[in-house]
Enzyme design. Structure first.
Site, PDB file in Angstrom:
ATOM      1  CG  HIS A  31     -12.564   4.370   3.120  1.00 34.53           C
ATOM      2  ND1 HIS A  31     -13.211   5.472   3.641  1.00 34.53           N
ATOM      3  CD2 HIS A  31     -11.250   4.577   3.335  1.00 34.53           C
ATOM      4  CE1 HIS A  31     -12.328   6.308   4.149  1.00 34.53           C
ATOM      5  NE2 HIS A  31     -11.125   5.794   3.976  1.00 34.53           N
ATOM      6  CG  ASN A  43      -1.801   1.158   1.369  1.00 41.18           C
ATOM      7  OD1 ASN A  43      -1.767   2.057   0.515  1.00 41.18           O
ATOM      8  ND2 ASN A  43      -2.607   1.194   2.404  1.00 41.18           N
ATOM      9  CG  ASN A  92      -9.774   1.741  18.701  1.00 41.27           C
ATOM     10  OD1 ASN A  92      -9.562   0.698  19.301  1.00 41.27           O
ATOM     11  ND2 ASN A  92      -9.204   2.032  17.549  1.00 41.27           N
ATOM     12  CD  GLU A  99      -8.717  -0.357   4.319  1.00 39.43           C
ATOM     13  OE1 GLU A  99      -8.236  -0.011   5.421  1.00 39.43           O
ATOM     14  OE2 GLU A  99      -8.959   0.432   3.409  1.00 39.43           O
ATOM     15  CG  PHE A 101     -11.730  10.601  17.595  1.00 43.14           C
ATOM     16  CD1 PHE A 101     -12.846  11.389  17.396  1.00 43.14           C
ATOM     17  CD2 PHE A 101     -11.750   9.682  18.632  1.00 43.14           C
ATOM     18  CE1 PHE A 101     -13.954  11.260  18.191  1.00 43.14           C
ATOM     19  CE2 PHE A 101     -12.857   9.545  19.435  1.00 43.14           C
ATOM     20  CZ  PHE A 101     -13.964  10.332  19.208  1.00 43.14           C
ATOM     21  CG  HIS A 107     -13.672   3.248   6.851  1.00 43.25           C
ATOM     22  ND1 HIS A 107     -12.937   2.103   6.637  1.00 43.25           N
ATOM     23  CD2 HIS A 107     -12.760   4.240   7.004  1.00 43.25           C
ATOM     24  CE1 HIS A 107     -11.650   2.388   6.664  1.00 43.25           C
ATOM     25  NE2 HIS A 107     -11.514   3.687   6.880  1.00 43.25           N
ATOM     26  CB  ILE A 113     -13.080   7.162  15.027  1.00 38.93           C
ATOM     27  CG1 ILE A 113     -11.932   8.148  14.780  1.00 38.93           C
ATOM     28  CG2 ILE A 113     -14.122   7.743  15.960  1.00 38.93           C
ATOM     29  CD1 ILE A 113     -12.314   9.408  14.017  1.00 38.93           C
ATOM     30  NE  ARG A 170      -5.945   2.028  -0.274  1.00 37.01           N
ATOM     31  CZ  ARG A 170      -5.914   3.163   0.398  1.00 37.01           C
ATOM     32  NH1 ARG A 170      -4.811   3.537   0.998  1.00 37.01           N
ATOM     33  NH2 ARG A 170      -6.984   3.915   0.480  1.00 37.01           N
TER      34      ARG A 170
HETATM   35  P1  ADP Z   1      -6.556   6.371   8.435  1.00 35.06           P
HETATM   36  O1  ADP Z   1      -6.303   4.943   7.967  1.00 35.06           O
HETATM   37  O2  ADP Z   1      -7.560   7.114   7.598  1.00 35.06           O
HETATM   38  O3  ADP Z   1      -5.311   7.160   8.741  1.00 35.06           O
HETATM   39  P2  ADP Z   1      -7.391   5.145  10.953  1.00 35.06           P
HETATM   40  O4  ADP Z   1      -8.426   4.135  10.626  1.00 35.06           O
HETATM   41  O5  ADP Z   1      -6.038   4.673  11.337  1.00 35.06           O
HETATM   42  O6  ADP Z   1      -7.320   6.246   9.814  1.00 35.06           O
HETATM   43  O7  ADP Z   1      -7.983   6.053  12.134  1.00 35.06           O
HETATM   44  C1  ADP Z   1      -7.271   7.131  12.651  1.00 35.06           C
HETATM   45  C2  ADP Z   1      -8.177   7.819  13.668  1.00 35.06           C
HETATM   46  O8  ADP Z   1      -8.569   6.863  14.660  1.00 35.06           O
HETATM   47  C3  ADP Z   1      -7.496   8.962  14.370  1.00 35.06           C
HETATM   48  O9  ADP Z   1      -8.364  10.072  14.450  1.00 35.06           O
HETATM   49  C4  ADP Z   1      -7.229   8.385  15.749  1.00 35.06           C
HETATM   50  O10 ADP Z   1      -7.254   9.371  16.752  1.00 35.06           O
HETATM   51  C5  ADP Z   1      -8.386   7.431  15.934  1.00 35.06           C
HETATM   52  N1  ADP Z   1      -8.050   6.395  16.917  1.00 35.06           N
HETATM   53  C6  ADP Z   1      -7.042   5.507  16.864  1.00 35.06           C
HETATM   54  N2  ADP Z   1      -6.997   4.752  17.987  1.00 35.06           N
HETATM   55  C7  ADP Z   1      -7.980   5.203  18.787  1.00 35.06           C
HETATM   56  C8  ADP Z   1      -8.454   4.861  20.093  1.00 35.06           C
HETATM   57  N3  ADP Z   1      -7.888   3.908  20.803  1.00 35.06           N
HETATM   58  N4  ADP Z   1      -9.514   5.549  20.570  1.00 35.06           N
HETATM   59  C9  ADP Z   1     -10.104   6.519  19.854  1.00 35.06           C
HETATM   60  N5  ADP Z   1      -9.701   6.887  18.621  1.00 35.06           N
HETATM   61  C10 ADP Z   1      -8.666   6.257  18.092  1.00 35.06           C
END
Ligand code: ADP
Length: 400
Positions: free
Chosen positions: A180, A7, A336, A385, A285, A208, A333, A91
């Protein structure tokens, strides 16, 4: 049988080597800051110490060389020869209307990916660089392109057309494509398995929610609408992207602040979303959630707007499918944050959604989080993914 999943971003290359029979991740890692100072290589083989190196990588070809050297390294490696890699799955972000499924990469496909780059210049060109670097090092290994847009090619015309002159679609293929797709497809499939139903019987809404965020209506296993558009800027409020906006806002701000279109697009892509709405608290986040819990009014404003937008789309997609059986949360987000899931579900009691607050406390684990009486189920599904790309790649090469 081992499949290498690649990727590539503009300055990064993420990789995983997956045994498709056991679905075990043999090794995963990342090359970061490619072409920039202080580049870094992280190589995590299952059950071994992580290799974490500051190492110069001038371009993606350099990164591929380092990765392939480590894969076969006598001390750190996990395979004895590159011949053990049956295929490479790449990807690719934008497949336009040309690719409704994954495809074996040949000269024609490379040309088509290049043509689609008009619609996603940064992403597709980075993906292509990875493909070319990989082909140079492994010329006899089959490669497969797996597109973020492919899953959404089943959307009907009324969902993908914008309300603008049809000639723009005819001339330039201006339409909603959605992104996505690999994640939405994986999560929809897992949800059907958890609910012990055939996906052909289900109406699902997949949220997502990561740094980039999108939401998809999946009816009977097919995407029928999705929130991202021609580009990943449309739809939900994201880390730094605005999501939906009245285009007249651009004209107005441009006039007031003497910004040209390029500068305005940068505002919408890089300084809006959670970052912009919170007045600069953060695009991440976790920072927003921490500030929210402390009662910070900037974070409260941003988080409320984020949740409201998701809830509004859920309502729209329940209407589009004339019902919904389950709502799925995934990505950083969605997987989690119990807080976000709860606040969004608070809008959904009219659908018969009743959260089980104890079950909702989980992180990064597959689980139904609604009570038994809930009419519509809500599930948490960690996305994968890379596994989906490995599966697609395996399927394509076995069709050869
Ligand atoms: P991308 O692949 O688009 O970069 P991710 O799926 O990795 O995104 O998500 C990143 C987001 O998830 C960030 O805003 C991060 O703060 C949030 N995040 C990651 N771990 C946690 C957690 N344990 N609790 C809350 N938010 C989380």
């Amino acid at each position: 049988m081992d499949i290498l999943v690649i990727n590539c971003g503009s300055s990064s290359l993420k990789f995983q080597l997956i045994d498709v029979e056991t679905e075990e991740v043999i090794v995963k890692g990342i090359c970061e800051r490619i072409g920039i100072e202080n580049s870094r290589f992280v190589f995590q083989a299952s059950g071994r110490n992580t290799v974490d190196l500051d190492i110069s990588m001038k371009n993606h070809a350099d990164s591929m060389k380092i990765l392939l050297t480590y894969l076969t390294d006598p001390q750190h490696g996990v395979i004895s020869s590159l011949n053990e890699i049956a295929a490479v799955g790449h990807r690719v972000v934008h497949g336009g209307e040309r690719f409704a499924s994954s495809t074996i990469i040949d000269e024609t496909v490379i040309k088509a990916i290049e043509e689609c780059a008009e619609l996603a210049p940064l992403h597709n060109m980075a993906n292509l660089t990875g493909i070319l670097a990989c082909q140079e090092m492994m010329p006899d290994t089959p490669m497969v392109a797996v597109f973020d847009t492919a899953f959404h090619q089943t959307m009907p015309e009324e969902a993908y057309l914008y309300g603008i002159p049809f000639s723009y679609y005819e001339k330039y293929k201006i339409r909603k494509y959605g992104f996505h797709g690999t994640s939405h497809a994986y999560v929809a499939d897992r949800t059907a398995k958890i609910l012990r139903k055939d996906s052909k019987e289900l109406k699902l809404i997949v949220c997502h929610l990561g740094n980039g965020a999108s939401i998809t209506a999946v009816k009977h296993g097919k995407s029928v609408d999705t929130s991202m558009g021609l580009t990943p800027l449309e739809g939900l409020i994201m880390g730094t992207r605005s999501g939906d906006i009245d285009p007249s806002v651009l004209e107005y701000i441009g006039h007031k602040e003497h910004k040209n279109l390029e500068e305005l697009m940068k505002v919408l892509n890089q300084s809006s979303g959670l970052l912009g709405l919170s007045g600069g608290v953060s695009s991440d986040f976790r920072d927003i959630a921490t500030a929210y819990e402390k009662g910070d009014s900037n974070a409260i404003r941003a988080l409320n707007a984020f949740n409201y937008r998701v809830a509004k789309y859920i309502g729209a997609y329940a209407a589009a499918m004339n019902g919904v059986d389950a709502i799925c949360f995934t990505a950083g987000i969605g997987e989690n944050s119990a807080l976000v899931r709860e606040l969004i579900c608070n809008y959904l009691t009219y659908l018969g959604v009743f959260l089980d607050h104890d079950k909702n406390e989980i992180r990064g684990k597959e689980q139904i989080i609604t009570s038994d009486q809930s009419k519509v189920k809500v599930v948490v599904i960690p996305t994968n993914e890379e596994l989906m790309i490995a599966r697609e790649t395996y399927q394509k090469i076995t069709e050869l």
